[in-house]
Design a protein around this motif. Structure first.
Motif, PDB file in Angstrom:
ATOM      1  N   ARG A   1      94.529  29.986  65.629  1.00 45.44           N
ATOM      2  CA  ARG A   1      95.474  28.922  65.293  1.00 45.44           C
ATOM      3  C   ARG A   1      95.144  28.313  63.926  1.00 45.44           C
ATOM      4  O   ARG A   1      96.046  28.009  63.137  1.00 45.44           O
ATOM      5  CB  ARG A   1      95.445  27.840  66.372  1.00 45.44           C
ATOM      6  N   SER A   2      93.845  28.180  63.628  1.00 45.06           N
ATOM      7  CA  SER A   2      93.443  27.660  62.315  1.00 45.06           C
ATOM      8  C   SER A   2      93.893  28.599  61.204  1.00 45.06           C
ATOM      9  O   SER A   2      94.297  28.141  60.121  1.00 45.06           O
ATOM     10  CB  SER A   2      91.923  27.480  62.266  1.00 45.06           C
TER      11      SER A   2
ATOM     12  N   ASN B   1      85.865  22.822  62.197  1.00 43.32           N
ATOM     13  CA  ASN B   1      84.536  22.237  62.354  1.00 43.32           C
ATOM     14  C   ASN B   1      84.253  21.778  63.779  1.00 43.32           C
ATOM     15  O   ASN B   1      85.158  21.580  64.597  1.00 43.32           O
ATOM     16  CB  ASN B   1      84.328  21.068  61.375  1.00 43.32           C
ATOM     17  N   GLN B   2      82.958  21.643  64.043  1.00 45.13           N
ATOM     18  CA  GLN B   2      82.425  21.122  65.294  1.00 45.13           C
ATOM     19  C   GLN B   2      81.355  20.098  64.962  1.00 45.13           C
ATOM     20  O   GLN B   2      80.562  20.296  64.029  1.00 45.13           O
ATOM     21  CB  GLN B   2      81.776  22.244  66.117  1.00 45.13           C
TER      22      GLN B   2
ATOM     23  N   LEU C   1      79.181  21.571  61.827  1.00 42.95           N
ATOM     24  CA  LEU C   1      79.182  23.027  61.659  1.00 42.95           C
ATOM     25  C   LEU C   1      80.602  23.480  61.412  1.00 42.95           C
ATOM     26  O   LEU C   1      81.539  23.009  62.087  1.00 42.95           O
ATOM     27  CB  LEU C   1      78.599  23.714  62.888  1.00 42.95           C
ATOM     28  N   GLY C   2      80.784  24.368  60.452  1.00 40.10           N
ATOM     29  CA  GLY C   2      82.135  24.766  60.092  1.00 40.10           C
ATOM     30  C   GLY C   2      82.305  26.257  59.930  1.00 40.10           C
ATOM     31  O   GLY C   2      81.353  26.998  59.639  1.00 40.10           O
ATOM     32  N   TYR C   3      83.559  26.694  60.121  1.00 42.56           N
ATOM     33  CA  TYR C   3      83.957  28.099  59.965  1.00 42.56           C
ATOM     34  C   TYR C   3      85.142  28.111  58.995  1.00 42.56           C
ATOM     35  O   TYR C   3      86.210  27.587  59.301  1.00 42.56           O
ATOM     36  CB  TYR C   3      84.379  28.648  61.334  1.00 42.56           C
ATOM     37  N   GLU C   4      84.927  28.693  57.811  1.00 40.80           N
ATOM     38  CA  GLU C   4      85.962  28.636  56.778  1.00 40.80           C
ATOM     39  C   GLU C   4      87.010  29.715  56.989  1.00 40.80           C
ATOM     40  O   GLU C   4      86.698  30.880  57.284  1.00 40.80           O
ATOM     41  CB  GLU C   4      85.331  28.777  55.390  1.00 40.80           C
TER      42      GLU C   4
END
Length: 300
Positions: free
Chosen positions: A101-102, A117-118, A295-298
């Motif tokens: 979805r992101s 992010n979390q 914490l992130g996922y680009e």
């Protein structure tokens, strides 16, 4: 995939969402930023196993950064299980749904740098390990500070033309005035108007605002965490009125109010890189209470 499915939340899922907690249920019903297409259920034989939701962080719609390719716009994801035990395969599937979805949102904004992010406590090594294995990395640290309200609350001089008073954000004009001042103070980053309206229903929320005549200068908000604990958050002063003692007066007004209400501790959070804010808070008497990691996922 196991013998369960992942699907979007729909109009018939109110009771299902309610089973995951009062706060999520209220957000689902009344918060304008919660959209069904951004919420996912893991379901087995019509029984909900877990739920995931994606919301737009304050940075996502930040103004004034369209020409800055390095500016990060966060999407915040959360995953909750119905029981105490987590099924990692289900968690993987829900995280995949959040990432997919992101990516759809990123495709709508190809020029923007978007990160899922979390927020994770630093002592939760298992959770950190899970997300690191899934390709997340550490982006930021948030410093949590606390004020012991058994201590005296200091007092400081305030410019004669400035008044601090409680201010209700219960109409469009008031929320608009607040929203513009927050954007000005945080370099274009501000709560959405949906979130601002939603927070006015938070238990014991009070906005202490500074004015010069009708001009909105700054704010500190407080809201209830427990009978003994409240927060002092959303501390800001518009740039042209800084370095005049307004921020410390806003905080001290809020702390004195909480002390009168019988609270014993007040907390706030700020980014670990914000040395100026940390210096202000520690000078007032706030002490370190802990950290949270972003914490992130680009999205690429």
């Amino acid at each position: 995939m196991g013998d369960w499915i992942i699907r979007n939340v729909n109009d018939g899922d109110e009771e299902t969402v309610a089973a995951f907690g009062f706060a999520l249920h209220m957000h689902y019903l009344y918060h304008g930023d919660f959209e069904q297409k951004n919420m996912f259920l893991a379901e087995k034989e019509n029984e909900a196993l877990a739920i995931a939701n994606l919301t737009y962080h304050d940075t996502f719609h930040a103004a004034g950064h369209d020409d800055d390719p390095g500016f990060i716009r966060y999407l915040t994801g959360e995953i909750s299980f119905a029981g105490e035990e987590e099924d990692e395969a289900v968690k993987d599937a829900l995280l995949n749904a959040l990432i997919a979805r992101s990516r759809e949102i990123k495709a709508q904004h190809p020029e923007k740098r978007i990160v899922l992010n979390q927020y994770i406590d630093p002592d939760n090594l298992a959770e950190q390990s899970y997300y690191l294995k899934r390709g997340f990395t550490i982006y930021e640290s948030i410093v949590i500070l606390k004020y012991d309200l058994s201590r005296p609350v200091p007092a400081y001089p305030l410019p004669e033309e400035v008044q601090i008073r409680p201010f209700l954000l219960n109409n469009d004009e008031a929320r608009g005035k607040y929203h513009l001042a927050e954007q000005d103070s945080f370099n274009g980053v501000a709560w959405s108007l949906n979130h601002l309206a939603w927070m006015q229903g938070t238990p014991e929320m009070v906005n202490f605002c500074a004015f010069s005549g009708d001009q909105f200068l700054g704010n500190t908000s407080t809201w209830r965490v427990s009978d003994s604990h409240s927060v002092t958050e959303n501390v800001f002063v518009i740039p042209q009125w800084r370095s005049r003692g307004i921020a410390r007066n806003l905080l001290c007004t809020a702390l004195a109010y909480l002390k009168e209400q019988g609270k014993t501790v007040a907390t706030l959070g700020t980014y670990g890189t914000n040395k100026k804010a940390i210096r202000l808070y520690t000078q007032l008497g706030y002490e370190l209470d802990g950290f949270r990691l972003t914490l992130g996922y680009e999205m690429d």
